[in-house]
Design an enzyme around this catalytic site. Structure first.
Site, short mmCIF file in Angstrom:
data_model
loop_
_atom_site.label_atom_id
_atom_site.label_comp_id
_atom_site.label_asym_id
_atom_site.label_seq_id
_atom_site.Cartn_x
_atom_site.Cartn_y
_atom_site.Cartn_z
N HIS A 11 54.69 12.33 -23.66
CA HIS A 11 54.94 13.76 -23.49
C HIS A 11 54.02 14.28 -22.38
O HIS A 11 52.93 14.80 -22.64
CB HIS A 11 54.71 14.54 -24.78
CG HIS A 11 55.23 15.95 -24.70
ND1 HIS A 11 56.43 16.33 -25.24
CD2 HIS A 11 54.72 17.05 -24.09
CE1 HIS A 11 56.64 17.62 -24.99
NE2 HIS A 11 55.62 18.08 -24.28
N ASP A 15 64.78 18.07 -18.30
CA ASP A 15 64.90 19.11 -19.32
C ASP A 15 65.17 20.47 -18.69
O ASP A 15 65.23 20.62 -17.47
CB ASP A 15 63.67 19.13 -20.24
CG ASP A 15 62.37 19.52 -19.54
OD1 ASP A 15 62.44 20.12 -18.44
OD2 ASP A 15 61.29 19.25 -20.09
N HIS A 42 61.36 19.79 -27.23
CA HIS A 42 60.16 20.46 -27.71
C HIS A 42 60.55 21.27 -28.95
O HIS A 42 61.62 21.87 -28.98
CB HIS A 42 59.62 21.44 -26.68
CG HIS A 42 59.08 20.83 -25.42
ND1 HIS A 42 59.79 19.97 -24.63
CD2 HIS A 42 57.88 21.02 -24.80
CE1 HIS A 42 59.06 19.64 -23.58
NE2 HIS A 42 57.89 20.26 -23.66
N GLU A 73 55.92 23.96 -31.37
CA GLU A 73 54.66 24.12 -30.65
C GLU A 73 54.02 25.43 -31.05
O GLU A 73 52.81 25.51 -31.30
CB GLU A 73 54.91 24.08 -29.14
CG GLU A 73 53.67 24.18 -28.29
CD GLU A 73 53.97 24.03 -26.80
OE1 GLU A 73 53.00 23.97 -26.03
OE2 GLU A 73 55.16 23.97 -26.41
#
Length: 357
Positions: free
Chosen positions: A33, A155, A212, A215
Site C-alpha cells: 500500500h 485507482d 481503501h 481509514e
C-alpha cells in the site's frame, strides 16, 4: 576529573535498538500500500513544478515541509491532488518510478504493488498511455538493475463519483499493461456500494479488488468494500477495530488489512502513534501488512514504519511476522512466496541466534 560511569540500563537499551535495526535492515520486504505519486520526493517535485510552471506548488524545500503539515484528511487530499499537477509527460512518470524503485530496493524491498492515481491524470488531460509508458519503462529498468519487481494498482477518488470510476477502468482496460494487478478506490471515503458494477467489470477482466476503506470512514465502509466490491485486501482498515463482528469476519476469511501507522497519525486518523491500533489488530489475529502510503509526504519510508512498529511494542519476531504477512497478502506467484518466506525465516533465525549470545 571524575568520569561518569556508563549506565548499564542505557547501554542495554542501545544494544537492543541496534540489534533491531539490523533485523529491519536484513529482512526481505514487500510493500502493498504505497502511492506512486505520493512517493514524489520534494526535490523532484520542486524541479518538475518549475519546469512545467505549476503555480500552486511551493517553491522551496522549507515551504514544501510546511505544506506537508496536514490539518486533516481533506487538506491532505487537496495537497496530494495539487502535487500531481507536476507530472505531465512520459519522462516525468519514468523519473518518478526510477526514484521510487531505487529507494525501495535500498531498503531491501523485493516486491511492491503501487497505487497509481490514474484518474488524477486523466482529469487533467494526461492520457493513460502516457502514464503507463513512463512507469513501465522505469519498471523494466528497475527489475534489471535492482531485481525488484513492481506491479500497479490504478485507482480513482471515490468522492468524484461513478463516472470517474468508469473512465479509470476504461483507460486501464484499453491501455493497461500486464503488470497491472488490481483496481482501487481512494480519496475521501464515501459509500462503496455505487461502485459495485465497475468493480464487477474489473474483476471479470482479471483485476483484483483493492479498495481503501475504514481509514477514517468507520467500519461500515469496510463492510461495504467487502460486500459490494468483493475486496481482496483492505487499504488502511483501522476502523475495523470498532466492530467486533467485522474483526471476527476478517480473521475468519483471512482478508489482509494494509496498515500505514505514520500516515494515520499525519492525516489525523489517530491522534498519536501510541494510539495506533496495530498491536491490537495483531493480537486479534488479523492478517496485517505494514506500509508507508505516501512516504515523503509523511516523512517516512518502509524502514521507518518497521521502526514505528517496534516503538509500539512489537518484538523482532513480530516484525518478521509482518514481513511474512506482506508476502502472503501479495500477488506474487506461489513459488516466489515460498522462497521469500523461507528467506525471512532464515534472517530471523540468524538474528535470534546472534542476539541470544
Amino acid at each position: 576529573m571524575t568520569e561518569t560511569p556508563p549506565n548499564p540500563a542505557a547501554t542495554a537499551e542501545e544494544t537492543a535498538v541496534s540489534a533491531v535495526e539490523t533485523l529491519i535492515r536484513d529482512l526481505p520486504k514487500v510493500e502493498l500500500h504505497v502511492h506512486l505519486e505520493g512517493s514524489l520526493q520534494p526535490e523532484t517535485l520542486l524541479d518538475l513544478a518549475a519546469r512545467h510552471r505549476v503555480a500552486d506548488i511551493p517553491r522551496t524545500l522549507g515551504e514544501i515541509r510546511d505544506w506537508y503539515a496536514f490539518r486533516d484528511f481533506p487538506h491532505f487530499i487537496d495537497v496530494y491532488l495539487t502535487s500531481v499537477q507536476a507530472l505531465r509527460d512520459e519522462e516525468d512518470f519514468a523519473r518518478l518510478t526510477r526514484d521510487v524503485a531505487g529507494r525501495l530496493a535500498a531498503q531491501n524491498v523485493r516486491y511492491a504493488e503501487l497505487h497509481v492515481s490514474l484518474y488524477a491524470h486523466l482529469m487533467r488531460g494526461v492520457p493513460a498511455h502516457v502514464v503507463f509508458a513512463g512507469i513501465e519503462e522505469a519498471r523494466r529498468e528497475a527489475e534489471s538493475r535492482y531485481g525488484i519487481r513492481l506491479r500497479w494498482i490504478p485507482d480513482f477518488p471515490g468522492d468524484y463519483g461513478v463516472e470517474a470510476a468508469e473512465q479509470t477502468l476504461e483507460a486501464v482496460l484499453r491501455d493497461g499493461p500486464d503488470s497491472v494487478v488490481g483496481f482501487g478506490v481512494g480519496g475521501i471515503e464515501v459509500d462503496r456500494a455505487p461502485f459495485a458494477g465497475v468493480f464487477e467489470r474489473a474483476r471479470a477482466a482479471g483485476l483484483h479488488s483493492l479498495p481503501h476503506a475504514g481509514e477514517n470512514g468507520g467500519p461500515e465502509r469496510v463492510w461495504s468494500a467487502l460486500r459490494d466490491l468483493h475486496a481482496e485486501r483492505i487499504g488502511h482498515g483501522i476502523d475495523s477495530m470498532r466492530d467486533p463482528r467485522l474483526v471476527e469476519h476478517l480473521v475468519e476469511t483471512r482478508i489482509p488489512v494494509d496498515v500505514s501507522p505514520t500516515s494515520n497519525v499525519c492525516t489525523g486518523a489517530v491522534a498519536t502513534l501510541a494510539d495506533h491500533p496495530l498491536p491490537a489488530m495483531l493480537d486479534a489475529g488479523l492478517l496485517v501488512t505494514l506500509n508507508t502510503d505516501d512516504p515523503p509526504m509523511f516523512g517516512t519510508d518502509l524502514t521507518g514504519e518497521y521502526r514505528a512498529a517496534h516503538r509500539l511494542g512489537l518484538s523482532g519476531a513480530d516484525l518478521a511476522g509482518l514481513a511474512r504477512n506482506g508476502v502472503s497478502a501479495s500477488f506474487l506467484p506461489a513459488a516466489d512466496k515460498r522462497a521469500l518466506t523461507a528467506e525471512i525465516d532464515r534472517v530471523l533465525a540468524a538474528w535470534s541466534a546472534d542476539t541470544a549470545d
